[in-house]
Design a protein around this motif. Structure first.
Motif, PDB file in Angstrom:
ATOM      1  N   MET A 141       1.082  -1.010   0.089  1.00 51.19           N
ATOM      2  CA  MET A 141       0.211  -0.032  -0.018  1.00 51.19           C
ATOM      3  C   MET A 141       1.088   1.367  -0.322  1.00 51.19           C
ATOM      4  SD  MET A 141      -3.112   1.177   2.612  1.00 51.19           S
ATOM      5  CE  MET A 141      -1.954   1.688   3.787  1.00 51.19           C
ATOM      6  N   ASP A 142       1.561   1.867   0.579  1.00 54.25           N
ATOM      7  CA  ASP A 142       2.953   2.230   0.227  1.00 54.25           C
ATOM      8  C   ASP A 142       3.835   2.351  -0.809  1.00 54.25           C
ATOM      9  OD1 ASP A 142       2.693   2.968   3.153  1.00 54.25           O
ATOM     10  OD2 ASP A 142       3.906   1.959   4.437  1.00 54.25           O
ATOM     11  N   ALA A 143       3.311   1.577  -1.230  1.00 55.04           N
ATOM     12  CA  ALA A 143       4.126   1.934  -3.097  1.00 55.04           C
ATOM     13  C   ALA A 143       3.623   2.040  -3.496  1.00 55.04           C
ATOM     14  CB  ALA A 143       4.773   0.141  -3.111  1.00 55.04           C
ATOM     15  N   PHE A 144       1.597   1.720  -3.490  1.00 51.98           N
ATOM     16  CA  PHE A 144       0.713   2.946  -4.218  1.00 51.98           C
ATOM     17  C   PHE A 144       0.653   4.021  -3.499  1.00 51.98           C
ATOM     18  CE2 PHE A 144      -1.933  -1.650  -5.430  1.00 51.98           C
ATOM     19  CZ  PHE A 144      -0.845  -1.809  -5.582  1.00 51.98           C
ATOM     20  N   ARG A 145       0.937   4.332  -2.713  1.00 52.10           N
ATOM     21  CA  ARG A 145       0.835   5.322  -2.536  1.00 52.10           C
ATOM     22  C   ARG A 145       1.986   6.274  -2.847  1.00 52.10           C
ATOM     23  NH1 ARG A 145      -0.859   4.954   4.026  1.00 52.10           N
ATOM     24  NH2 ARG A 145      -2.501   5.307   3.892  1.00 52.10           N
ATOM     25  N   ILE A 146       3.456   5.865  -3.006  1.00 50.81           N
ATOM     26  CA  ILE A 146       4.618   6.227  -3.252  1.00 50.81           C
ATOM     27  C   ILE A 146       3.593   7.104  -4.874  1.00 50.81           C
ATOM     28  CG2 ILE A 146       6.460   6.255  -4.341  1.00 50.81           C
ATOM     29  CD1 ILE A 146       7.658   5.107  -1.232  1.00 50.81           C
ATOM     30  N   GLY A 147       3.085   5.266  -5.973  1.00 48.75           N
ATOM     31  CA  GLY A 147       3.344   5.790  -7.387  1.00 48.75           C
ATOM     32  C   GLY A 147       1.935   6.895  -7.320  1.00 48.75           C
ATOM     33  N   TYR A 148       1.081   6.752  -6.588  1.00 45.97           N
ATOM     34  CA  TYR A 148       0.283   7.953  -6.599  1.00 45.97           C
ATOM     35  C   TYR A 148       1.099   9.212  -6.846  1.00 45.97           C
ATOM     36  CZ  TYR A 148      -3.966  10.354  -6.034  1.00 45.97           C
ATOM     37  OH  TYR A 148      -5.018  11.485  -5.542  1.00 45.97           O
ATOM     38  N   TYR A 149       1.939   9.679  -5.860  1.00 46.47           N
ATOM     39  CA  TYR A 149       2.329  10.893  -5.563  1.00 46.47           C
ATOM     40  C   TYR A 149       3.005  11.120  -6.577  1.00 46.47           C
ATOM     41  CZ  TYR A 149       5.749  14.521  -3.725  1.00 46.47           C
ATOM     42  OH  TYR A 149       6.560  15.488  -3.742  1.00 46.47           O
ATOM     43  N   VAL A 150       3.810  10.192  -7.209  1.00 47.68           N
ATOM     44  CA  VAL A 150       5.375  10.899  -8.633  1.00 47.68           C
ATOM     45  C   VAL A 150       3.668  11.089  -9.696  1.00 47.68           C
ATOM     46  CG1 VAL A 150       6.068   9.456  -9.692  1.00 47.68           C
ATOM     47  CG2 VAL A 150       6.549   9.433  -7.344  1.00 47.68           C
ATOM     48  N   GLY A 151       2.091  10.610  -9.752  1.00 46.25           N
ATOM     49  CA  GLY A 151       1.811  11.078 -10.986  1.00 46.25           C
ATOM     50  C   GLY A 151       1.737  12.199 -10.748  1.00 46.25           C
ATOM     51  N   TYR A 152       1.003  13.140  -9.312  1.00 43.17           N
ATOM     52  CA  TYR A 152       0.072  13.817  -8.661  1.00 43.17           C
ATOM     53  C   TYR A 152       1.002  15.298  -8.166  1.00 43.17           C
ATOM     54  CZ  TYR A 152      -4.386  12.366 -10.075  1.00 43.17           C
ATOM     55  OH  TYR A 152      -4.849  11.957 -10.729  1.00 43.17           O
ATOM     56  N   GLN A 153       2.599  14.576  -8.306  1.00 41.55           N
ATOM     57  CA  GLN A 153       3.562  15.974  -7.638  1.00 41.55           C
ATOM     58  C   GLN A 153       3.456  17.011  -8.386  1.00 41.55           C
ATOM     59  OE1 GLN A 153       8.041  14.358  -7.803  1.00 41.55           O
ATOM     60  NE2 GLN A 153       6.988  14.211 -10.131  1.00 41.55           N
ATOM     61  N   SER A 154       3.269  17.665  -8.827  1.00 40.67           N
ATOM     62  CA  SER A 154       2.984  19.083  -9.405  1.00 40.67           C
ATOM     63  C   SER A 154       2.172  19.666  -8.807  1.00 40.67           C
ATOM     64  CB  SER A 154       3.198  18.840 -11.065  1.00 40.67           C
ATOM     65  OG  SER A 154       1.693  18.162 -11.512  1.00 40.67           O
ATOM     66  N   CYS A 155       0.800  19.106  -7.794  1.00 40.58           N
ATOM     67  CA  CYS A 155       0.465  19.432  -7.675  1.00 40.58           C
ATOM     68  C   CYS A 155      -0.666  19.699  -6.033  1.00 40.58           C
ATOM     69  CB  CYS A 155      -1.488  20.204  -7.986  1.00 40.58           C
ATOM     70  SG  CYS A 155      -2.259  18.419  -8.240  1.00 40.58           S
ATOM     71  N   VAL A 156       0.264  18.882  -5.559  1.00 41.95           N
ATOM     72  CA  VAL A 156       0.013  17.863  -4.235  1.00 41.95           C
ATOM     73  C   VAL A 156       1.235  18.209  -2.767  1.00 41.95           C
ATOM     74  CG1 VAL A 156      -1.506  16.166  -5.186  1.00 41.95           C
ATOM     75  CG2 VAL A 156       0.978  15.631  -4.438  1.00 41.95           C
ATOM     76  N   SER A 157       1.222  18.144  -2.099  1.00 38.51           N
ATOM     77  CA  SER A 157       1.819  19.095  -1.311  1.00 38.51           C
ATOM     78  C   SER A 157       3.192  17.679  -1.131  1.00 38.51           C
ATOM     79  CB  SER A 157       1.179  18.315   0.692  1.00 38.51           C
ATOM     80  OG  SER A 157       1.971  19.137   1.977  1.00 38.51           O
ATOM     81  N   ALA A 158       3.854  18.049  -0.760  1.00 35.81           N
ATOM     82  CA  ALA A 158       5.463  16.773  -0.969  1.00 35.81           C
ATOM     83  C   ALA A 158       5.019  16.246   0.694  1.00 35.81           C
ATOM     84  CB  ALA A 158       6.821  17.888  -0.476  1.00 35.81           C
TER      85      ALA A 158
END
Length: 596
Positions: A141-158
């Motif tokens: 699940m953490d790996a999926f969250r990291i993948g989700y963040y990579v896709g939206y990193q331009s507009c979500v918090s670090a």
């Protein structure tokens, strides 16, 4: 002033300095001295330990309340407090726990020459193995969250990217701690360690609460979508997607897969917090060596009926889940048929579970065995968690019973809902009694408590039945020539020589291999089959609500009586407790299976 008076007063002063009993002031100081001594003893005795327990408990409770306040603010979806603020707080707590665990492990490594007491009842290998499996799913699940963040990193918090990394590190370190240190009975740095352990307990509780809140919000939004499709208006559906396009093609897959892994992550954190709480209770505890022994895991013979019925229940559960999830969002008639099918299935399952638990209790009533009253924090916590987590489903059941009698509508599942709710209450009554009595019953005579330790002969026992009568000077070589021969044989082997004694044929047939055939115990076989069957049934009743089969949202009876907001609040409180109850029952019943 006369010399006599001066001399008399001087004597009085000397008498006071030496605590003369003839003086009235010195006699009044004796009770004060006793009170001071008693207060000093109490301060130097249990006072620091109790004070540390209270202070650390209050610290952990306030941590939980701070996190709960942030969660409520995030659930409101206001502009001030956002999800990244909550995740930042939880991330800081995980980092502090990581620092404490590293410090604890380093201290234990430096003190590895000194023997650390361990509570063998704190956990078992199979529980830690199950938690390791849940931890692996949490890492996915953490790996999926990291993948989700990579896709939206331009507009979500670090923070959305840092949190899963810290959580994965925290999970790996915590699993290592559970395997090698969870049984430790801490006797050094007790006050500091109490704060460290209780910090870990409430950090995992906060992570559990965060997972429960995210999962509940997901199911609530799905429920609102179904109601909107049926024509109900004025329902606000919260959209949590970022306001930008995903840079990869897997964002939607990561987002939807997270909710299938939430149940495992939630169960992982609540079980870890329970195990750490037992460790917190063991700090400074004096272990009773006579009771601190592993129970003998009895052999599993005659297991046929229980596993077959359990696998049948599990297979039917998967079929019910697939049919329910696919039909509940269709037309009204199909939806009502799916809900009716669930209640009929639940009634049959609960009737069999009640019968199995009642049969086990009946066997216990016939077989009079004393209860084990030795102090065991792990067993006591198991009992308290069983009763405490039962409240969730009992609350849902009594609300459903009130709704069935109070509603004006009459859907086809109205009375099956009533029977199902009554059976839920009864089944938990019976299962709780069966589990608690199984855990507290003493083992039968003749069973060793620790399978890892060989049965020691009664060397120093005065009343040993194996000791020969003493008739003066004893010639051991004459009375037991075989034993002398064995001793000579061992001495020859140690010196490198080979000597063999003539062997006398044994009058007792020796077993082949290491297995000794035990006499068949019908009661034990029945109880083991009951435990296996109840394990499979509880897994089945955990799977259904964990993966979307929640007719309490869809039948409409309770919502009509209590209103949408009140009923969803009840469900958000009760369903997580019910899920924990089922998984905790599986762990307790497996322990019953090993002990029977």
């Amino acid at each position: 002033m006369s010399p006599t008076m001066v001399e008399h007063s001087g004597l009085d002063i000397m008498c006071l300095n030496n605590y003369c009993h003839s003086s009235s002031s010195s006699s009044s100081s004796e009770p004060d001295k006793k009170i001071f001594t008693k207060l000093k003893l109490s301060l130097s005795g249990d006072y620091p330990r109790k004070n540390a327990e209270i202070l650390s408990g209050q610290y952990g409770t306030n941590l939980l309340l701070i996190g709960a306040a942030l969660m409520l603010a995030v659930a409101h979806h206001g502009p001030s407090v956002k999800e990244e603020h909550l995740l930042s707080f939880v991330t800081c707590l995980m980092i502090l726990q990581l620092i404490w665990m590293m410090w604890y492990i380093l201290v234990r490594e430096r003190q590895k020459d000194t023997r650390t007491e361990k509570d063998v009842h704190a956990t078992t290998c199979w529980i830690r193995g199950g938690l390791t499996l849940l931890a692996l799913l949490s890492l996915i699940m953490d790996a999926f969250r990291i993948g989700y963040y990579v896709g939206y990193q331009s507009c979500v918090s670090a923070v959305l990217g840092v949190y899963p990394v810290i959580h994965a590190t925290h999970t790996i370190a915590q699993v290592h701690f559970l395997w090698f240190h969870i049984k430790d009975v801490i006797k050094s740095f007790e006050t500091f360690e109490r704060f460290g352990v209780i910090h870990a307990v409430f950090t995992n509780l906060l992570l559990w609460c965060n997972g429960v809140m995210s999962e509940a919000e997901h199911f609530l939004n799905n429920h609102k979508r179904r109601l909107s499709a049926l024509g109900y208006g004025n329902l606000t559906i919260v959209h949590s997607e970022p306001h930008c396009n995903c840079t990869t093609s897997t964002c939607s897959m990561f987002s939807s897969s997270l909710f299938y892994l939430y149940p495992f992550n939630v169960e992982y954190h609540i079980f870890v917090s329970a195990m750490l709480f037992v460790m917190w209770k063991n700090i400074g505890r004096t272990i009773d060596l006579s009771a601190n022994r592993k129970r003998l895991a009895t052999k599993s013979q005659g297991l046929t009926v229980g596993p077959i019925l359990g696998l049948l229940a599990l297979a039917s559960t998967i079929g019910i889940l697939v049919v329910y999830v696919t039909h509940v969002e269709e037309s009204l008639q199909t939806r009502q048929s799916a809900i009716s099918m669930f209640y009929i299935y639940g009634i049959v399952m609960l009737v069999f579970m009640c019968s199995a638990g009642a049969s086990g209790l009946l066997i216990y009533r016939v077989d009079h065995m004393p209860l084990d009253t030795s102090k065991n924090p792990s067993r006591q916590l198991d009992t308290e968690l069983l009763f405490g987590s039962s409240i969730g489903s009992w609350l849902m059941s009594w609300c459903s019973i009130v709704a069935v009698f109070g509603t004006n509508s009459s859907p086809p599942y109205r009375w099956t809902n009533l029977i199902y709710s009554l059976l839920i209450v009864l089944e938990k009554y019976i299962q709780n009694l069966f589990v608690v009595e199984s855990l507290y019953r003493q083992q039968e005579d003749g069973e060793r408590e620790d399978p890892e330790l060989p049965a020691a002969p009664e060397i120093f026992s005065v009343t040993s039945a194996l000791a020969p009568p003493y008739d003066g000077i004893i010639n051991r070589a004459f009375q037991t020539p075989d034993r002398t021969c064995v001793t000579m044989e061992n001495d020859q082997e140690e010196s490198g020589q080979v000597y063999r004694c003539p062997r006398k044929p044994s009058e007792v047939p020796l077993p082949v291999g290491n297995k000794v055939k035990e006499p068949t115990n019908i009661k034990r076989q029945i109880l083991k089959n009951i435990a296996v069957f109840l394990i499979m049934c509880n897994i089945s009743l955990w799977i259904l609500p964990a993966f979307g089969c929640r007719p309490q949202y869809d039948n409409g009876l309770e919502q009509e009586i209590f209103g949408f907001s009140i009923w969803t609040t009840v469900l958000n409180f009760a369903i997580p407790l019910n899920l924990f109850y089922r998984m905790h029952s599986v762990a307790s019943l497996f322990e019953v299976f090993r002990r029977v």
